[in-house]
Design a protein around this motif. Sequence first.
Motif, short mmCIF file in Angstrom:
data_model
loop_
_atom_site.label_atom_id
_atom_site.label_comp_id
_atom_site.label_asym_id
_atom_site.label_seq_id
_atom_site.Cartn_x
_atom_site.Cartn_y
_atom_site.Cartn_z
N THR A 1 19.19 -11.49 -26.58
CA THR A 1 20.32 -10.58 -26.77
C THR A 1 21.23 -10.57 -25.56
N LYS A 2 20.65 -10.48 -24.37
CA LYS A 2 21.46 -10.47 -23.15
C LYS A 2 22.21 -11.77 -22.94
N SER A 3 21.54 -12.89 -23.17
CA SER A 3 22.21 -14.17 -22.97
C SER A 3 23.31 -14.39 -24.01
N TYR A 4 23.11 -13.93 -25.26
CA TYR A 4 24.13 -14.05 -26.29
C TYR A 4 25.35 -13.21 -25.93
N LEU A 5 25.12 -11.97 -25.48
CA LEU A 5 26.23 -11.11 -25.08
C LEU A 5 26.95 -11.66 -23.86
N LYS A 6 26.22 -12.28 -22.96
CA LYS A 6 26.84 -12.87 -21.77
C LYS A 6 27.77 -14.02 -22.17
N LYS A 7 27.33 -14.82 -23.15
CA LYS A 7 28.11 -15.98 -23.57
C LYS A 7 29.29 -15.59 -24.46
N TYR A 8 29.07 -14.71 -25.44
CA TYR A 8 30.10 -14.38 -26.44
C TYR A 8 30.59 -12.94 -26.38
N GLY A 9 30.26 -12.19 -25.36
CA GLY A 9 30.56 -10.76 -25.32
C GLY A 9 32.01 -10.40 -25.50
N ASP A 10 32.93 -11.14 -24.87
CA ASP A 10 34.35 -10.81 -24.96
C ASP A 10 34.96 -11.27 -26.29
N ARG A 11 34.27 -12.14 -27.02
CA ARG A 11 34.80 -12.65 -28.28
C ARG A 11 34.27 -11.91 -29.51
N GLY B 1 43.79 -19.58 -25.99
CA GLY B 1 44.50 -20.81 -25.74
C GLY B 1 44.24 -21.91 -26.75
N LYS B 2 43.31 -21.72 -27.65
CA LYS B 2 43.00 -22.72 -28.67
C LYS B 2 43.80 -22.42 -29.92
N GLU B 3 43.84 -23.37 -30.84
CA GLU B 3 44.63 -23.19 -32.05
C GLU B 3 44.00 -22.20 -33.02
N ASN B 4 42.69 -21.98 -32.93
CA ASN B 4 41.99 -21.07 -33.84
C ASN B 4 41.80 -19.68 -33.24
N ARG B 5 42.63 -19.27 -32.32
CA ARG B 5 42.41 -17.99 -31.64
C ARG B 5 42.63 -16.78 -32.55
N GLU B 6 43.34 -16.97 -33.66
CA GLU B 6 43.58 -15.86 -34.59
C GLU B 6 42.49 -15.74 -35.64
N LEU B 7 41.68 -16.77 -35.82
CA LEU B 7 40.62 -16.75 -36.82
C LEU B 7 39.41 -15.96 -36.33
N VAL B 8 38.67 -15.40 -37.26
CA VAL B 8 37.41 -14.74 -36.97
C VAL B 8 36.32 -15.53 -37.69
N GLU B 9 35.36 -16.07 -36.93
CA GLU B 9 34.25 -16.79 -37.52
C GLU B 9 33.19 -15.77 -37.93
N LEU B 10 32.85 -15.73 -39.20
CA LEU B 10 31.91 -14.74 -39.71
C LEU B 10 30.50 -14.96 -39.19
N VAL C 1 33.35 -6.73 -41.51
CA VAL C 1 33.14 -8.10 -41.07
C VAL C 1 32.78 -8.10 -39.59
N GLN C 2 31.70 -8.78 -39.24
CA GLN C 2 31.31 -8.96 -37.84
C GLN C 2 31.42 -10.44 -37.54
N GLY C 3 32.06 -10.77 -36.41
CA GLY C 3 32.23 -12.18 -36.11
C GLY C 3 32.73 -12.44 -34.71
N LEU C 4 33.13 -13.67 -34.48
CA LEU C 4 33.63 -14.12 -33.19
C LEU C 4 35.09 -14.51 -33.32
N LYS C 5 35.92 -14.04 -32.41
CA LYS C 5 37.30 -14.49 -32.35
C LYS C 5 37.33 -15.90 -31.80
N GLY C 6 38.43 -16.61 -32.04
CA GLY C 6 38.59 -17.94 -31.46
C GLY C 6 38.80 -17.85 -29.97
N LYS C 7 38.61 -18.97 -29.28
CA LYS C 7 38.80 -18.99 -27.83
C LYS C 7 40.26 -18.85 -27.48
#
Length: 135
Positions: A12-22, A96-105, A88-94
């Motif tokens: 859980t901690k490592s996942y939040l560290k990697k994707y926490g802001d997204r 500066g990338k082209e998919n920054r507006e998409l949410v990956e479910l 919906v729970q997901g990850l925003k795009g990175k």
Amino acid sequence: MSLKEKISQYYTKSYLKKYGDRLTQVQGTVISVKIKAKTILWIFNTLKVTLLVRPERSKNISKCTYSKKRWFKKPEFIPVSQGNFVLVQGLKGKRGKENRELVELINIRNMTTKKDLIPIEGKVPKVQRRTQRFR
């Protein structure tokens, strides 16, 4: 603390560290649903779902995508139709990338039918809509 709890806490901690802001959550009504299912040689199955969700009391629209690939079995998705109220729970795009507006479910909860893509342990959160009173 048992070994199983320590391992789950570490993940859980490592996942939040990697994707926490997204990490993000979108709650609203479904405007459009597109489901594409492909089978290649009866062996490899792919599923791509595109949802357009309009959050409550907002004019902007969130585009959410879900893709799953599986060998031999067909991937499943919960029944969602236009007008359903979803969470919906997901990850925003990175950035500066082209998919920054998409949410990956990662997970979706259909509040109309009370079904989850991935079941949530424990108590199900209650979501209340605000109603407008007419005089």
